[in-house]
Write an enzyme that holds these catalytic residues in place. Structure first.
Site, PDB file in Angstrom:
ATOM      1  CE  LYS A 206      -3.509   2.275   2.796  1.00  0.00           C
ATOM      2  NZ  LYS A 206      -4.372   2.204   3.970  1.00  0.00           N
ATOM      3  CD  GLU A 212       9.728  -5.708   6.884  1.00  0.00           C
ATOM      4  OE1 GLU A 212       9.446  -4.633   6.298  1.00  0.00           O
ATOM      5  OE2 GLU A 212       9.488  -5.907   8.091  1.00  0.00           O
ATOM      6  N   GLY A 267      -4.670  -2.013   5.215  1.00  0.00           N
ATOM      7  CA  GLY A 267      -3.853  -3.135   4.744  1.00  0.00           C
ATOM      8  C   GLY A 267      -4.459  -4.487   5.069  1.00  0.00           C
ATOM      9  NE  ARG A 268      -6.052  -3.855  11.248  1.00  0.00           N
ATOM     10  CZ  ARG A 268      -5.416  -2.697  11.335  1.00  0.00           C
ATOM     11  NH1 ARG A 268      -4.265  -2.528  10.697  1.00  0.00           N
ATOM     12  NH2 ARG A 268      -5.899  -1.715  12.057  1.00  0.00           N
ATOM     13  CD  GLU A 353      -1.403  -4.461  11.565  1.00  0.00           C
ATOM     14  OE1 GLU A 353      -0.205  -4.805  11.634  1.00  0.00           O
ATOM     15  OE2 GLU A 353      -1.979  -4.294  10.482  1.00  0.00           O
ATOM     16  CG  HIS A 384      -2.238 -35.553  17.516  1.00  0.00           C
ATOM     17  ND1 HIS A 384      -2.443 -36.766  18.136  1.00  0.00           N
ATOM     18  CD2 HIS A 384      -3.245 -35.416  16.610  1.00  0.00           C
ATOM     19  CE1 HIS A 384      -3.518 -37.354  17.611  1.00  0.00           C
ATOM     20  NE2 HIS A 384      -4.013 -36.551  16.693  1.00  0.00           N
ATOM     21  CE  LYS A 512       5.876  -0.919   9.610  1.00  0.00           C
ATOM     22  NZ  LYS A 512       4.828  -0.290   8.807  1.00  0.00           N
TER      23      LYS A 512
END
Ligand code: F6P
Length: 546
Positions: A206, A212, A267-268, A353, A384, A512
Site C-alpha cells: 500500500k 522488507e 492493509g489488513r 492489529e 496432538h 520499524k
C-alpha cells in the site's frame, strides 16, 4: 458518547459474570432441550453454533443491550456510508465498498468511490485474462507460468491464505508463490526452481515503502536482470499494487502496470482490492468475483439483520462475554479444513492489529481488556500438540472450531474421520468427564481401588470450556468470502463496543523506525545509541560476523 463503563448493561454483565462463575455448560444443556436451536443460526452457507458458551437469555439480552448502548447499529451505518471512522488517520474505512456487488453509491468527500472501484476491477479483469490466456508474454516471448507476490502483512497474508484455500478451483493455468520475509532464505527458496522468463512479480505494498517488501522486490529484479540483461524486461515481469505512484515509478515499474488502491482501504482489509490480484490470477477473475459476492452477502446480513440475529455481532458479544466471565485473554482459532491452514494467521493480523489497543477513542487509557491473543493452527494437528492445555490447563481458552460439511477434495473415508474429531473436541471441551465417569471407566478396565484413586485426578476433565462451531457447506469462493467478512465484522463490532480505533496500527511504527537506525549501525555506523543490552547485542553480532 457514552463510555463503555457507564453503560448499565456493562454493569449488569459484570454482575451476571459473578453469578455464573459456578454455572456449568453441561447443566445448561441438561436444562434446555432446545439450546442448540436457541443459540445457533444459519447465515449464507455457514452455520454458527454458539450454544457451547455459557450464555443464557438474560446474558444475551444484556449483551445486545450493551451493543445498543454503544450504538453499534449507528457505527455500522457510518462505516458503510464512508464516514471517517479511522479517526487517528482521518480516513474512511471502506472494504465493504470494494465488494459492493449491488453497486449502490458510496461517497467519500462527495465522490462516489464505486466508479473508481468498478474501473479498477475492470482493469484487473483485463489483466488477469491476458496473463491467464497467454497473451501477456515474458521478455523472451514465453507465456507466464508462475506468479510471485512480494508483500508483507495485509499485502501477503490474505492473498496467500485465500490462494491456498481455493487451490481446488485453480486448475493448471498458473502457479502462485509468496515472499514476505526479508530473510533471504525465503526469496532464494521461492526463486530457485523458477524460470525468470516465465515469472510475473506482483509487488504489493500500500505504501511502497515497507523495507522488507522493497528489499525483496529489488532482489527479484536483480534475479530477473541476471537472466534478461535488459531493463526493458521489467515491464513484462513486474506489476505493482499500491497507493504510491511516485515510489512505484521510482522503483522502475511502469505505472501503466500499477494497480491502485486507496487510503480508505486498510492493509489488513485489502484482500478485496487489487491486493487480491494474485488470487484472481490464480483462480480466474470470475471466481475472484464470487469471493467478493460472498463477502457482500455477509455485508448485507451485517447491515440489515437485527443485532439479535446477526452472526458477526453474536460472535463479537460472545467473545466479550468470555473475557468478562472467564477473564479469557486468548482466542484460539482451529480450522479443520486443510485449505484453511493459514486462516488463523490471517485473522490474527485482522484482530490483533485492529483491536490490540490500550487507549479508547478519546485517548484515555482503556480500563478493560481489548483484543485477545489470537492464535491456533489446523485443529487436527493441534490435537496432538497443544489441546492438552485446552482440555486440562489452568487457563480458559475460548475456541472457534471451523469445519466443512463437504471436503473440497474428497478422499474416501478421510473427511468423516476429520469431522468426527471436530465434533468430539467441542463436546469434550464442553462436557469434560467427571470423577464418577472416570471411576466407572477405570473399574471397567479392572484397576484396583488404589490405582483408581491415584489416577483419578489426572484423568478428570472439568469441561465447561467455551467454543463456537462454524460449519461451512464447503470451502468455495463464495463461502470463504462470507467467512472472512464475518470475522472482519466481528472485529469491527468489538472495536465499537470497546470504543477503540480499530483501523490504525501505530503500535507497529516504533520497531520499524528503530530498525532503520540499527541497519545503519550494522552496516558501519557506531553502536552506542541504545540501552546496554541492545548496544551489546548489536556489537556482539557485528564482532561475530567480522
Ligand atoms: O506493519 C504493519 C503494516 O502497516 C500492516 O498494517 C500492513 O498490512 C503491512 O504493514 C504492509 O504494509 P504495506 O502494504 O504498506 O507494505
Amino acid at each position: 458518547m457514552l463510555k463503555l463503563t457507564q453503560s448499565e448493561n456493562w454493569e449488569r454483565l459484570q454482575a451476571l459474570a459473578k453469578q455464573h462463575q459456578q454455572t456449568h455448560l453441561r447443566d445448561l444443556f441438561a436444562e434446555d432441550q432446545h439450546r442448540f436451536e436457541r443459540y445457533s443460526l444459519p447465515v449464507q452457507n455457514i452455520l454458527l453454533d454458539y450454544s457451547k458458551n455459557c450464555v443464557t437469555e438474560e446474558v444475551m439480552e444484556a449483551l445486545f443491550g450493551l451493543a445498543k448502548d454503544m450504538d453499534l447499529t449507528g457505527a455500522i451505518e457510518r462505516m458503510y456510508r464512508g464516514a471517517k471512522i479511522n479517526t487517528t488517520e482521518d480516513r474512511a474505512v471502506l472494504h465493504t465498498a470494494l465488494r459492493n456487488r449491488s453497486n449502490t453509491p458510496v461517497f467519500v468527500d462527495d465522490v462516489n468511490v464505486m466508479d473508481q472501484i468498478n474501473d479498477e476491477l475492470a482493469t484487473m479483469r483485463r489483466f488477469v485474462d491476458k496473463v491467464r490466456s497467454g497473451e501477456w508474454l515474458g521478455y523472451s516471448g514465453k507465456r507466464i507460468t508462475d506468479v510471485v507476490n512480494i508483500g508483507i502483512g495485509g499485502s501477503n497474508l490474505g492473498p496467500k491464505m485465500v490462494s491456498e484455500a481455493l487451490s481446488a478451483y485453480a486448475g493448471n493455468t498458473l502457479r502462485v508463490h509468496f515472499i514476505s520475509n526479508v530473510d533471504g532464505v525465503e526469496v532464494a527458496e521461492v526463486l530457485r526452481p523458477l524460470n525468470p522468463e516465465q515469472v510475473l512479480f506482483v509487488v504489493a505494498s500500500k505504501t511502497f515503502t515497507t523495507s522488507e517488501t522493497m528489499t525483496n522486490a529489488q532482489t527479484a529484479r536483480n534475479w530477473l536482470m541476471a537472466s534478461a540483461f535488459d531493463e526493458r524486461a521489467v515491464k513484462n515481469h513486474f506489476v505493482a499494487v499500491s497507493t504510491n505512484t511516485e515510489a512505484v515509478a521510482e522503483f522502475g515499474i511502469d505505472t501503466g502496470h500499477m494497480f491502485t488502491m486507496w487510503d480508505w482501504v486498510g492493509g489488513r482489509y485489502s484482500i478485496w482490492s487489487a491486493i487480491g490480484l494474485p488470487i484472481a490470477l490464480y483462480i480466474g477473475f470470475d471466481q475472484f468475483e464470487e469471493l467478493l459476492t460472498g463477502a457482500h452477502d455477509m455485508d448485507r446480513h451485517f447491515r440489515d439483520q437485527s443485532l439479535e440475529k446477526n452472526a458477526p455481532v453474536i460472535l463479537a458479544l460472545v467473545g466479550i462475554w468470555n473475557s468478562l466471565l472467564h477473564g479469557a485473554q486468548n482466542q484460539v482459532i482451529l480450522p479443520y479444513d486443510q485449505p484453511l491452514k493459514s486462516f488463523t494467521a490471517y485473522i490474527q493480523q485482522a484482530d490483533m492489529e485492529s483491536n490490540g489497543k490500550h487507549v479508547v477513542q478519546s485517548g484515555e487509557r482503556v480500563s478493560y481488556q481489548t483484543a485477545p491473543v489470537v492464535w491456533g493452527q489446523l485443529g487436527i494437528d493441534g490435537q496432538h500438540a497443544f489441546y492438552q492445555l485446552l482440555h486440562q490447563g489452568n487457563v480458559i481458552v475460548p475456541a472457534d472450531f471451523i469445519g466443512s460439511v463437504q471436503s473440497s477434495t474428497p478422499v474416501r473415508g478421510h473427511h468423516e474421520n476429520l469431522m468426527a474429531n471436530f465434533f468430539a473436541q467441542t463436546e469434550a471441551l464442553m462436557n469434560g468427564i467427571t470423577e464418577d465417569q472416570v471411576r466407572e471407566q477405570l473399574e471397567g478396565q479392572g484397576l484396583d481401588a488404589k490405582e483408581i484413586e491415584d489416577l483419578l485426578p489426572h484423568k478428570v476433565h472439568e469441561g465447561n470450556r467455551p467454543s463456537n462451531t462454524v460449519l461451512l457447506d464447503r470451502v468455495d469462493p463464495r463461502t470463504l468470502g462470507a467467512l472472512i467478512a464475518m470475522y472482519e465484522h466481528k472485529i469491527f463490532s468489538q472495536g465499537v463496543i470497546w470504543d477503540i480505533c480499530s483501523f490504525d496500527q501505530w503500535g507497529v511504527e516504533l520497531g520499524k523506525t528503530l530498525a532503520k537506525g540499527i541497519l545503519a549501525e550494522i552496516n558501519g555506523d557506531s553502536t552506542n545509541a541504545h540501552d546496554a543490552s541492545t548496544n551489546g547485542l548489536i556489537e556482539y553480532f557485528k564482532a561475530q560476523r567480522s
